[in-house]
Design an enzyme around this catalytic site. Sequence first.
Site, PDB file in Angstrom:
ATOM      1  N   HIS A   1     106.916  18.752 -78.511  1.00 27.08           N
ATOM      2  CA  HIS A   1     105.667  18.210 -79.060  1.00 27.08           C
ATOM      3  C   HIS A   1     104.582  19.276 -79.025  1.00 27.08           C
ATOM      4  O   HIS A   1     104.697  20.286 -78.321  1.00 27.08           O
ATOM      5  CB  HIS A   1     105.216  16.985 -78.265  1.00 27.08           C
ATOM      6  CG  HIS A   1     104.891  17.296 -76.838  1.00 27.08           C
ATOM      7  ND1 HIS A   1     105.813  17.200 -75.827  1.00 27.08           N
ATOM      8  CD2 HIS A   1     103.739  17.732 -76.241  1.00 27.08           C
ATOM      9  CE1 HIS A   1     105.256  17.541 -74.681  1.00 27.08           C
ATOM     10  NE2 HIS A   1     103.995  17.879 -74.904  1.00 27.08           N
TER      11      HIS A   1
ATOM     12  N   HIS B   1     100.405  24.978 -79.723  1.00 28.27           N
ATOM     13  CA  HIS B   1     101.738  25.555 -79.715  1.00 28.27           C
ATOM     14  C   HIS B   1     102.776  24.481 -79.443  1.00 28.27           C
ATOM     15  O   HIS B   1     102.471  23.408 -78.914  1.00 28.27           O
ATOM     16  CB  HIS B   1     101.842  26.651 -78.645  1.00 28.27           C
ATOM     17  CG  HIS B   1     101.579  26.148 -77.268  1.00 28.27           C
ATOM     18  ND1 HIS B   1     100.305  25.938 -76.769  1.00 28.27           N
ATOM     19  CD2 HIS B   1     102.434  25.792 -76.275  1.00 28.27           C
ATOM     20  CE1 HIS B   1     100.383  25.477 -75.544  1.00 28.27           C
ATOM     21  NE2 HIS B   1     101.656  25.370 -75.214  1.00 28.27           N
TER      22      HIS B   1
END
Length: 302
Positions: A149, A237
């Site tokens: 995620h 990220h």
Amino acid sequence: MAALVEYSSSDEEELNDDKTTELCVNPERSFLQPDSPDSSPTKGRKRQSSVYPTNTKRPQLMDDKCSRFPSPFEIKNSFNFSADDVDCEWKDDPSLHSGRVRSFAHERGNWASYVSIPFEEAFEIQELITAVIAHLRPVAEFHPVDDLHISVSKTFVLQHHWILPFVENLKRNLSSCSRGSVQLGCVEFYCNEECTRTFLGLTAILGTNHLNSYVKAVDRALAEYRLPEYHKGPKFHLSIAWSLGDVRSKIDDSTMGSLQEIIRVWLDEECDISTFEVTHLRLKTGNRSFVLELPLPEKSIL
């Protein structure tokens, strides 16, 4: 600049052990009865001011050190719990989860939570994860991230009765946001705030405006509950691997350069995976997950 990522667990309400007072009434004596069958109230008689006779020892308060009542045997037996499981405090054992240390103590009644953008192409990226872990093995032992995620919040604690109102608050705030595309690019190493884990992540190089709008919507909901907001100037990220401790100093330029080449080849071959549309966010709190759908873009009127 190292982006900070938090992963942790749940919290617990503390129970107050207040003093408990027992009121005992002597059943052999009443305000409506005289002291003896032969006596009767007189004008000069002094009225008894206490429910306890003068010759009766009053009950004492319960000891301050008295522990909570043990759980009934039927409850323990129904769920196959031992006495230690039910009546003792939780003790974390890092060996049960690959040596990872909780960011804060587990406590009953509080739920560790975070909001993120789930990465739906988890299966297709496994080959890349395997390749980078094998490449880093001489430097440090890395493990694959189970739940892929992009975070848009820190890990925070929700009390159980806050969960549903907080979900509705998130939905209202996100209704003003829109769906957007995110493109993953270069590789970087990140460390959490406690420096207990290092993460290898693919940095988002396109779509950061949409990601920042999601963070602002989530932060507004967190602020109403006085919960910590996300990092200022976040570097979004997708973490794909992790290692215990802060191992960033062990990554030399040669290792970094070869990692970048592995990522570049993968991005060229899997360009349809590295760019994806964000259609929803997810609130994960304890063992529960809530899908937060983002509105479709408005159609232009011709």
